[in-house]
Design a protein around this motif. Structure first.
Motif, mmCIF file in Angstrom:
data_model
loop_
_atom_site.group_PDB
_atom_site.id
_atom_site.type_symbol
_atom_site.label_atom_id
_atom_site.label_comp_id
_atom_site.label_asym_id
_atom_site.label_seq_id
_atom_site.Cartn_x
_atom_site.Cartn_y
_atom_site.Cartn_z
ATOM 1 N N LEU A 4 0.828 -1.207 0.000
ATOM 2 C CA LEU A 4 0.000 0.000 0.000
ATOM 3 C C LEU A 4 0.861 1.255 0.000
ATOM 4 N N GLU A 5 1.854 1.246 0.895
ATOM 5 C CA GLU A 5 2.725 2.423 1.008
ATOM 6 C C GLU A 5 3.368 2.741 -0.333
ATOM 7 N N LYS A 6 3.766 1.695 -1.022
ATOM 8 C CA LYS A 6 4.429 1.888 -2.311
ATOM 9 C C LYS A 6 3.440 2.427 -3.357
ATOM 10 N N GLU A 7 2.266 1.809 -3.389
ATOM 11 C CA GLU A 7 1.284 2.211 -4.408
ATOM 12 C C GLU A 7 0.798 3.639 -4.218
ATOM 13 N N PHE A 8 0.691 4.072 -2.964
ATOM 14 C CA PHE A 8 0.136 5.403 -2.684
ATOM 15 C C PHE A 8 1.214 6.484 -2.541
ATOM 16 N N ALA A 9 2.484 6.063 -2.601
ATOM 17 C CA ALA A 9 3.557 7.049 -2.400
ATOM 18 C C ALA A 9 3.599 8.048 -3.558
ATOM 19 N N LYS A 244 -3.916 12.902 -15.436
ATOM 20 C CA LYS A 244 -2.579 12.338 -15.698
ATOM 21 C C LYS A 244 -1.919 11.951 -14.367
ATOM 22 N N LEU A 245 -2.577 11.059 -13.650
ATOM 23 C CA LEU A 245 -2.066 10.648 -12.333
ATOM 24 C C LEU A 245 -1.993 9.125 -12.297
ATOM 25 N N ALA A 246 -1.025 8.615 -11.545
ATOM 26 C CA ALA A 246 -0.926 7.161 -11.398
ATOM 27 C C ALA A 246 -2.003 6.702 -10.423
ATOM 28 N N VAL A 247 -2.908 5.866 -10.905
ATOM 29 C CA VAL A 247 -4.004 5.427 -10.033
ATOM 30 C C VAL A 247 -3.782 3.991 -9.553
ATOM 31 N N THR A 248 -4.412 3.650 -8.450
ATOM 32 C CA THR A 248 -4.324 2.285 -7.901
ATOM 33 C C THR A 248 -5.612 1.526 -8.265
ATOM 34 N N SER A 249 -5.616 0.243 -7.946
ATOM 35 C CA SER A 249 -6.827 -0.554 -8.228
ATOM 36 C C SER A 249 -8.016 -0.008 -7.426
ATOM 37 N N TYR A 250 -7.730 0.575 -6.251
ATOM 38 C CA TYR A 250 -8.813 1.125 -5.418
ATOM 39 C C TYR A 250 -9.438 2.348 -6.096
ATOM 40 N N ASP A 251 -8.572 3.181 -6.698
ATOM 41 C CA ASP A 251 -9.098 4.363 -7.402
ATOM 42 C C ASP A 251 -9.980 3.932 -8.570
ATOM 43 N N ARG A 252 -9.522 2.882 -9.267
ATOM 44 C CA ARG A 252 -10.304 2.407 -10.418
ATOM 45 C C ARG A 252 -11.668 1.896 -9.973
ATOM 46 N N GLN A 253 -11.650 1.160 -8.876
ATOM 47 C CA GLN A 253 -12.900 0.617 -8.343
ATOM 48 C C GLN A 253 -13.859 1.741 -7.954
ATOM 49 N N LEU A 254 -13.323 2.728 -7.263
ATOM 50 C CA LEU A 254 -14.138 3.867 -6.830
ATOM 51 C C LEU A 254 -14.737 4.573 -8.048
#
Ligand code: BGC
Length: 423
Positions: A4-9, A244-254
């Motif tokens: 998580l820390e890595k994905e959200f950094a 133009k932002l790096a999104v996580t799987s959680y952002d995609r789900q939301l």
């Protein structure tokens, strides 16, 4: 947690990348060449601080809205406003245009009565309407799309001032003259600038998120209108839609589950309507499922300074998790911290991009007027933004001041109304 820390950094390099992409999207938007930033010319110039008189403002953009009356003293000072607050209900937000504007008109009527304002002479009103509006003049503009969960029918594609005027007429209010239509970021910028002339960016990080700044007319390639006194015009960036932002799987789900998929990507990573939802999704993934989880809960948890996270325990119990271990509470707190820190660093990167457009070497001082519940109420958000600006600008960050502009959106609308009414 490591993943998580890595994905959200958002590292320093990532912030520089965001700045570059943001600058290039601003340029595209100003040239009318598409991209994710609408870069809307607002017809608003920066105030001189000498505007004076009494004006009314209507401030609408979240679940609460306010009517206020404000005295501008003409010497960079404003009096204490008379304010009435009203709550919008779901039925207003997703009913018909008539119901929506009719309710607002009723509230204006209540305000005029309560403060005994005259009904036999014209009253100038600044209308803050905080959604993407394609302005067609200082007091007219067409709603491009709803954001923040609003969905009233028959408003997208229409001039919201016309709709408001019709509603006022239906309710028998004949002496209100809507002389300005402004975005909340613009109100916030103008209100702060009235008092502090080095203010040149207005930002909202609340239910939604957005920013504005004054641009040289020559820099607005798509502007074919007339010149003006200052040679500058405030641009409503509508940064919530930056994608133009790096999104996580959680952002995609939301995003998939939202009522505007594919739109307002930055807003969904930064603003109060969504931060709690992201945390909820992450916690669910960890097998922890509170009944509901909101951004204000994140603020409370991150603010809990007790050793055994006692306050967090009580809050989680209220949210349907009666028995949590200290380990779980620490974990939940960490998740909240990771998500809010990302939001603060993304917001700071975009502010940095705007500043480098205005002043590439950051040779002057800059006050950034910021309002909104996340910036104001989250315990570490403002500090995290300051730290991020230091990461980006090193010692020059000392020239940038993040200033809370409480209730600026309404005050600013009154100031813009004053300028427009004089014209
Ligand atoms: C709207 C903007 C507004 C921002 C903050 C966004 O959803 O599109 O116009 O400024 O929220 O209220």
């Amino acid at each position: 947690m490591k993943r998580l820390e890595k994905e959200f950094a958002v590292s320093r390099t990532a912030m520089k990348k965001i700045m570059e992409a943001f600058c290039s999207e601003m340029e595209k938007g100003l040239a009318g060449k598409g991209g994710s930033l609408k870069m809307i010319p607002t017809y608003v110039e920066m105030p001189t601080g000498k505007e004076r008189g009494r004006y009314i403002a209507l401030d609408l953009g979240g679940t609460n809205f306010r009517v206020l009356e404000l005295a501008l003293k003409g010497d960079h000072k404003v009096g204490r406003p008379n304010i009435m607050k009203f709550a919008l209900e779901k039925k207003h937000m997703s009913g018909s245009a008539e119901l929506f504007f009719g309710f607002i008109a009723d509230c204006v009527k209540d305000f005029l009565k309560r403060y005994k304002l005259p009904d036999d002479r014209p009253l100038d009103l600044g209308f803050t309407f905080s959604f993407p509006i394609r302005q067609t003049g200082i007091a007219s503009g067409i709603l491009m799309c709803w954001t923040k969960g609003f969905a009233a029918r028959g408003v997208v594609g229409s001039d919201v001032v016309k709709l408001m005027n019709k509603a006022l007429a239906r309710k028998g209010i004949k002496n209100i003259n809507i002389s300005a239509l402004v975005n909340d970021t613009v109100g916030t910028l103008v209100a702060k600038c009235y008092e502090k002339p080095d203010c040149d960016v207005g930002v909202i990080i609340g239910t939604g998120s957005n920013a504005c700044y004054p641009e040289k007319l020559s820099g607005i390639k798509k502007w074919h209108g007339p010149g003006n006194r200052s040679g500058q015009m405030v641009i409503n960036i509508e940064w919530g839609n930056f994608n133009k932002l790096a999104v996580t799987s959680y952002d995609r789900q939301l995003d998939r589950n939202s009522n505007n998929p594919g739109e307002q990507i930055l807003e969904k990573m930064v603003s109060g309507m969504y931060l709690g939802q992201i945390a909820g999704l992450v916690l669910k993934d960890m097998g922890i499922e509170p009944d509901s989880f909101e951004t204000m809960h994140m603020s409370e948890i991150e603010d809990d300074a007790t050793k055994d996270l006692r306050k967090t325990r009580a809050l989680l119990a209220k949210l349907g998790l009666p028995k949590t271990s200290i380990k779980e509470r620490r974990l939940i707190r960490k998740v909240c911290g990771i998500i809010s820190a990302r939001a603060a660093r993304i917001s700071a990167s975009c502010i940095a991009a705007i500043l480098t457009r205005i002043d590439p070497d950051i040779s002057g001082t800059h006050t950034i007027a910021i309002d909104g519940s996340v910036f104001e109420k989250h315990p570490t958000f403002a500090n995290a933004m300051k730290e991020a600006l230091k990461d980006i600008f090193a010692r020059k960050a000392g020239r940038i001041k993040l200033a809370l502009a409480k209730d600026g959106s309404g005050k600013g609308a009154a100031i813009v109304a004053a300028v427009a009414a004089k014209r």
